[in-house]
Every structure is written in structure tokens, then in C-alpha cells.
Write a protein that holds these residues in place. Structure first.
Motif, PDB file in Angstrom:
ATOM      1  N   VAL A  46     -31.565 -59.792  -8.517  1.00 61.31           N
ATOM      2  CA  VAL A  46     -32.008 -60.077  -7.157  1.00 61.31           C
ATOM      3  C   VAL A  46     -32.050 -58.734  -6.450  1.00 61.31           C
ATOM      4  CG1 VAL A  46     -31.520 -61.327  -5.038  1.00 61.31           C
ATOM      5  CG2 VAL A  46     -30.891 -62.335  -7.236  1.00 61.31           C
ATOM      6  N   SER A  47     -33.269 -58.257  -6.166  1.00 65.42           N
ATOM      7  CA  SER A  47     -33.405 -56.899  -5.667  1.00 65.42           C
ATOM      8  C   SER A  47     -34.696 -56.733  -4.879  1.00 65.42           C
ATOM      9  CB  SER A  47     -33.417 -55.945  -6.861  1.00 65.42           C
ATOM     10  OG  SER A  47     -33.759 -54.647  -6.475  1.00 65.42           O
ATOM     11  N   PRO A  48     -34.685 -55.852  -3.862  1.00 59.29           N
ATOM     12  CA  PRO A  48     -35.918 -55.555  -3.152  1.00 59.29           C
ATOM     13  C   PRO A  48     -36.784 -54.555  -3.919  1.00 59.29           C
ATOM     14  CG  PRO A  48     -34.142 -54.324  -2.182  1.00 59.29           C
ATOM     15  CD  PRO A  48     -33.540 -55.200  -3.253  1.00 59.29           C
ATOM     16  N   SER A  49     -36.172 -53.826  -4.829  1.00 59.16           N
ATOM     17  CA  SER A  49     -36.863 -52.764  -5.545  1.00 59.16           C
ATOM     18  C   SER A  49     -37.459 -53.287  -6.842  1.00 59.16           C
ATOM     19  CB  SER A  49     -35.879 -51.640  -5.852  1.00 59.16           C
ATOM     20  OG  SER A  49     -36.483 -50.691  -6.696  1.00 59.16           O
ATOM     21  N   LYS A  50     -38.685 -52.907  -7.095  1.00 59.93           N
ATOM     22  CA  LYS A  50     -39.318 -53.301  -8.349  1.00 59.93           C
ATOM     23  C   LYS A  50     -39.156 -52.217  -9.423  1.00 59.93           C
ATOM     24  CE  LYS A  50     -42.552 -56.608  -6.596  1.00 59.93           C
ATOM     25  NZ  LYS A  50     -43.860 -57.182  -6.712  1.00 59.93           N
ATOM     26  N   THR A  51     -38.333 -51.209  -9.124  1.00 60.54           N
ATOM     27  CA  THR A  51     -38.068 -50.153 -10.089  1.00 60.54           C
ATOM     28  C   THR A  51     -37.430 -50.743 -11.335  1.00 60.54           C
ATOM     29  OG1 THR A  51     -37.679 -48.637  -8.253  1.00 60.54           O
ATOM     30  CG2 THR A  51     -36.932 -47.931 -10.416  1.00 60.54           C
ATOM     31  N   ASN A  52     -37.989 -50.451 -12.466  1.00 60.74           N
ATOM     32  CA  ASN A  52     -37.481 -50.901 -13.769  1.00 60.74           C
ATOM     33  C   ASN A  52     -37.546 -52.417 -13.972  1.00 60.74           C
ATOM     34  OD1 ASN A  52     -36.831 -48.220 -14.452  1.00 60.74           O
ATOM     35  ND2 ASN A  52     -34.857 -48.416 -13.442  1.00 60.74           N
ATOM     36  N   VAL A  53     -38.281 -53.141 -13.123  1.00 58.02           N
ATOM     37  CA  VAL A  53     -38.370 -54.592 -13.256  1.00 58.02           C
ATOM     38  C   VAL A  53     -39.114 -54.970 -14.528  1.00 58.02           C
ATOM     39  CG1 VAL A  53     -39.411 -56.667 -12.275  1.00 58.02           C
ATOM     40  CG2 VAL A  53     -38.130 -55.110 -10.826  1.00 58.02           C
ATOM     41  N   ASP A  54     -40.194 -54.270 -14.846  1.00 59.80           N
ATOM     42  CA  ASP A  54     -40.954 -54.587 -16.056  1.00 59.80           C
ATOM     43  C   ASP A  54     -40.069 -54.446 -17.297  1.00 59.80           C
ATOM     44  OD1 ASP A  54     -43.249 -55.140 -14.632  1.00 59.80           O
ATOM     45  OD2 ASP A  54     -44.023 -53.091 -14.802  1.00 59.80           O
ATOM     46  N   GLU A  55     -39.308 -53.380 -17.334  1.00 64.72           N
ATOM     47  CA  GLU A  55     -38.393 -53.163 -18.465  1.00 64.72           C
ATOM     48  C   GLU A  55     -37.345 -54.272 -18.525  1.00 64.72           C
ATOM     49  OE1 GLU A  55     -35.032 -49.930 -19.854  1.00 64.72           O
ATOM     50  OE2 GLU A  55     -36.579 -49.291 -18.444  1.00 64.72           O
ATOM     51  N   ALA A  56     -36.827 -54.654 -17.369  1.00 65.82           N
ATOM     52  CA  ALA A  56     -35.800 -55.699 -17.324  1.00 65.82           C
ATOM     53  C   ALA A  56     -36.364 -57.052 -17.752  1.00 65.82           C
ATOM     54  CB  ALA A  56     -35.208 -55.790 -15.921  1.00 65.82           C
ATOM     55  N   GLY A  72     -18.396 -70.739  -3.386  1.00 60.95           N
ATOM     56  CA  GLY A  72     -17.332 -70.766  -4.393  1.00 60.95           C
ATOM     57  C   GLY A  72     -17.710 -70.084  -5.695  1.00 60.95           C
ATOM     58  N   VAL A  73     -18.617 -69.110  -5.626  1.00 59.89           N
ATOM     59  CA  VAL A  73     -19.065 -68.377  -6.813  1.00 59.89           C
ATOM     60  C   VAL A  73     -18.255 -67.083  -6.929  1.00 59.89           C
ATOM     61  CG1 VAL A  73     -21.030 -67.152  -7.850  1.00 59.89           C
ATOM     62  CG2 VAL A  73     -21.404 -69.296  -6.614  1.00 59.89           C
ATOM     63  N   PRO A  74     -17.661 -66.798  -8.086  1.00 55.58           N
ATOM     64  CA  PRO A  74     -16.947 -65.529  -8.254  1.00 55.58           C
ATOM     65  C   PRO A  74     -17.914 -64.349  -8.127  1.00 55.58           C
ATOM     66  CG  PRO A  74     -16.549 -66.995 -10.122  1.00 55.58           C
ATOM     67  CD  PRO A  74     -17.615 -67.622  -9.285  1.00 55.58           C
ATOM     68  N   TYR A  75     -17.443 -63.255  -7.529  1.00 57.50           N
ATOM     69  CA  TYR A  75     -18.317 -62.100  -7.364  1.00 57.50           C
ATOM     70  C   TYR A  75     -17.542 -60.802  -7.469  1.00 57.50           C
ATOM     71  CZ  TYR A  75     -16.593 -62.107  -2.537  1.00 57.50           C
ATOM     72  OH  TYR A  75     -15.795 -62.087  -1.429  1.00 57.50           O
ATOM     73  N   SER A  78     -29.631 -69.199  -0.238  1.00 55.28           N
ATOM     74  CA  SER A  78     -30.600 -70.106  -0.875  1.00 55.28           C
ATOM     75  C   SER A  78     -30.887 -69.734  -2.327  1.00 55.28           C
ATOM     76  CB  SER A  78     -31.903 -70.231  -0.103  1.00 55.28           C
ATOM     77  OG  SER A  78     -32.247 -69.137   0.597  1.00 55.28           O
ATOM     78  N   ILE A  79     -30.908 -68.444  -2.630  1.00 51.64           N
ATOM     79  CA  ILE A  79     -31.115 -68.028  -4.026  1.00 51.64           C
ATOM     80  C   ILE A  79     -29.958 -68.514  -4.889  1.00 51.64           C
ATOM     81  CG2 ILE A  79     -31.161 -66.032  -5.579  1.00 51.64           C
ATOM     82  CD1 ILE A  79     -32.766 -64.568  -3.344  1.00 51.64           C
ATOM     83  N   TYR A  80     -28.736 -68.320  -4.429  1.00 58.93           N
ATOM     84  CA  TYR A  80     -27.576 -68.718  -5.224  1.00 58.93           C
ATOM     85  C   TYR A  80     -27.453 -70.234  -5.343  1.00 58.93           C
ATOM     86  CZ  TYR A  80     -26.274 -63.811  -4.863  1.00 58.93           C
ATOM     87  OH  TYR A  80     -26.260 -62.440  -4.933  1.00 58.93           O
ATOM     88  N   LYS A  81     -27.869 -70.956  -4.326  1.00 61.73           N
ATOM     89  CA  LYS A  81     -27.890 -72.416  -4.446  1.00 61.73           C
ATOM     90  C   LYS A  81     -28.890 -72.839  -5.515  1.00 61.73           C
ATOM     91  CE  LYS A  81     -26.510 -73.887   0.185  1.00 61.73           C
ATOM     92  NZ  LYS A  81     -26.974 -74.517   1.431  1.00 61.73           N
ATOM     93  N   LEU A  82     -30.023 -72.141  -5.569  1.00 57.97           N
ATOM     94  CA  LEU A  82     -31.085 -72.459  -6.524  1.00 57.97           C
ATOM     95  C   LEU A  82     -30.679 -72.143  -7.962  1.00 57.97           C
ATOM     96  CD1 LEU A  82     -34.105 -73.301  -6.941  1.00 57.97           C
ATOM     97  CD2 LEU A  82     -34.631 -70.870  -6.753  1.00 57.97           C
ATOM     98  N   PRO A  89     -25.973 -55.777   0.117  1.00 59.19           N
ATOM     99  CA  PRO A  89     -25.764 -56.859  -0.838  1.00 59.19           C
ATOM    100  C   PRO A  89     -24.287 -57.180  -1.051  1.00 59.19           C
ATOM    101  CG  PRO A  89     -27.454 -55.403  -1.648  1.00 59.19           C
ATOM    102  CD  PRO A  89     -26.853 -54.737  -0.437  1.00 59.19           C
ATOM    103  N   ASP A  90     -23.428 -56.154  -1.028  1.00 60.14           N
ATOM    104  CA  ASP A  90     -21.994 -56.413  -1.176  1.00 60.14           C
ATOM    105  C   ASP A  90     -21.505 -57.357  -0.084  1.00 60.14           C
ATOM    106  OD1 ASP A  90     -21.821 -54.725  -3.367  1.00 60.14           O
ATOM    107  OD2 ASP A  90     -20.873 -53.081  -2.276  1.00 60.14           O
ATOM    108  N   VAL A  91     -21.895 -57.099   1.142  1.00 65.45           N
ATOM    109  CA  VAL A  91     -21.417 -57.904   2.273  1.00 65.45           C
ATOM    110  C   VAL A  91     -22.065 -59.285   2.291  1.00 65.45           C
ATOM    111  CG1 VAL A  91     -21.377 -58.081   4.796  1.00 65.45           C
ATOM    112  CG2 VAL A  91     -20.841 -55.894   3.687  1.00 65.45           C
ATOM    113  N   TYR A  92     -23.392 -59.332   2.345  1.00 64.01           N
ATOM    114  CA  TYR A  92     -24.075 -60.611   2.547  1.00 64.01           C
ATOM    115  C   TYR A  92     -24.081 -61.486   1.294  1.00 64.01           C
ATOM    116  CZ  TYR A  92     -25.249 -58.369   6.862  1.00 64.01           C
ATOM    117  OH  TYR A  92     -25.147 -57.725   8.072  1.00 64.01           O
ATOM    118  N   SER A  93     -24.189 -60.870   0.140  1.00 60.80           N
ATOM    119  CA  SER A  93     -24.101 -61.621  -1.102  1.00 60.80           C
ATOM    120  C   SER A  93     -22.679 -62.146  -1.283  1.00 60.80           C
ATOM    121  CB  SER A  93     -24.499 -60.714  -2.270  1.00 60.80           C
ATOM    122  OG  SER A  93     -24.397 -61.383  -3.486  1.00 60.80           O
ATOM    123  N   GLY A  94     -21.700 -61.301  -0.939  1.00 60.58           N
ATOM    124  CA  GLY A  94     -20.315 -61.719  -1.033  1.00 60.58           C
ATOM    125  C   GLY A  94     -19.999 -62.896  -0.122  1.00 60.58           C
TER     126      GLY A  94
END
Length: 106
Positions: free
Chosen positions: A13-23, A83-86, A54-58, A71-76
Motif C-alpha cells: 500500500v503505497s503512493p509511489s509506483k517505484t519498483n511496483v512492476d518488479e513487485a 485489532g490488526v497487529p502492526y 477501508s483498505i485494511y477492512k477490505l 503511514p506509521d501514524v495513520y496506518s497504526g
């Protein structure tokens, strides 16, 4: 990677498309997200939290590993609510210290 060898599906889950094709060629699933890197508007920041929620619910992850401060703050927060470990990875002290402004005042 250990997680893949254990049969886990890995989402990026990322805003950057860097290395996305490889991933994606390696079997990872890319989910784009919009992040204002220097934004401080509370409404925009709340929208970012809602995106993660919404992404994590999905996808219903077993665990989330986040990198960089927003991402550390809002994803956390989203993980905690669901209740998801992070695990968070803090890369540096960032703009709050180096840029002059209300956030850097003592």
C-alpha cells in the motif's frame, strides 16, 4: 521472503509506483494510496486514516508493516481500531525538526 514461503499474500500500500512492476512480477499486490507528504490539513489527514481503514477492512491483513511517519501514524491507528497487529519503522526525525515553523519551535 519468509512471509511468502509461509504462504502469505503480500500487499504493498503505497503512493509511489517505484519498483511496483518488479513487485507485482514477484506476486505482490499493489494498492495505491494518496498521501500529501507535507500536508497538515486535519481534514486531509483524517481522509488518509480513512483510506487505510477501508483498505485494511477490505484485505483483512494478518499483520501490517509500515514505513515513514504518516503511514506509521495513520496506518497504526487503523490497525489498532481493527485489532490488526502492526510494526512501524521510523526512518528519521523529518521536517518537523529541520524546517522552521510552528512544528519546530521549542
Amino acid at each position: 521472503m519468509l512471509f511468502r514461503s509461509e504462504g502469505h499474500l503480500i500487499y504493498i500500500v503505497s503512493p509511489s509506483k517505484t519498483n511496483v512492476d518488479e513487485a507485482t512480477q514477484k506476486g505482490y499486490v499493489y494498492i495505491p494510496i494518496y498521501i500529501e507528504p507535507h500536508g497538515t490539513n486535519p481534514i486531509s489527514e483524517f481522509k488518509l486514516y480513512r483510506q487505510y481503514l477501508s483498505i485494511y477492512k477490505l484485505i483483512n491483513p494478518d499483520m501490517v508493516i509500515s514505513m515513514t511517519i504518516k503511514p506509521d501514524v495513520y496506518s497504526g491507528l487503523a490497525c489498532r481500531r481493527l485489532g490488526v497487529p502492526y510494526i512501524t519503522v521510523v526512518n528519521g526525525i523529518g521536517d518537523a525538526i529541520y524546517n522552521r515553523g510552528i512544528l519546530s519551535r521549542k
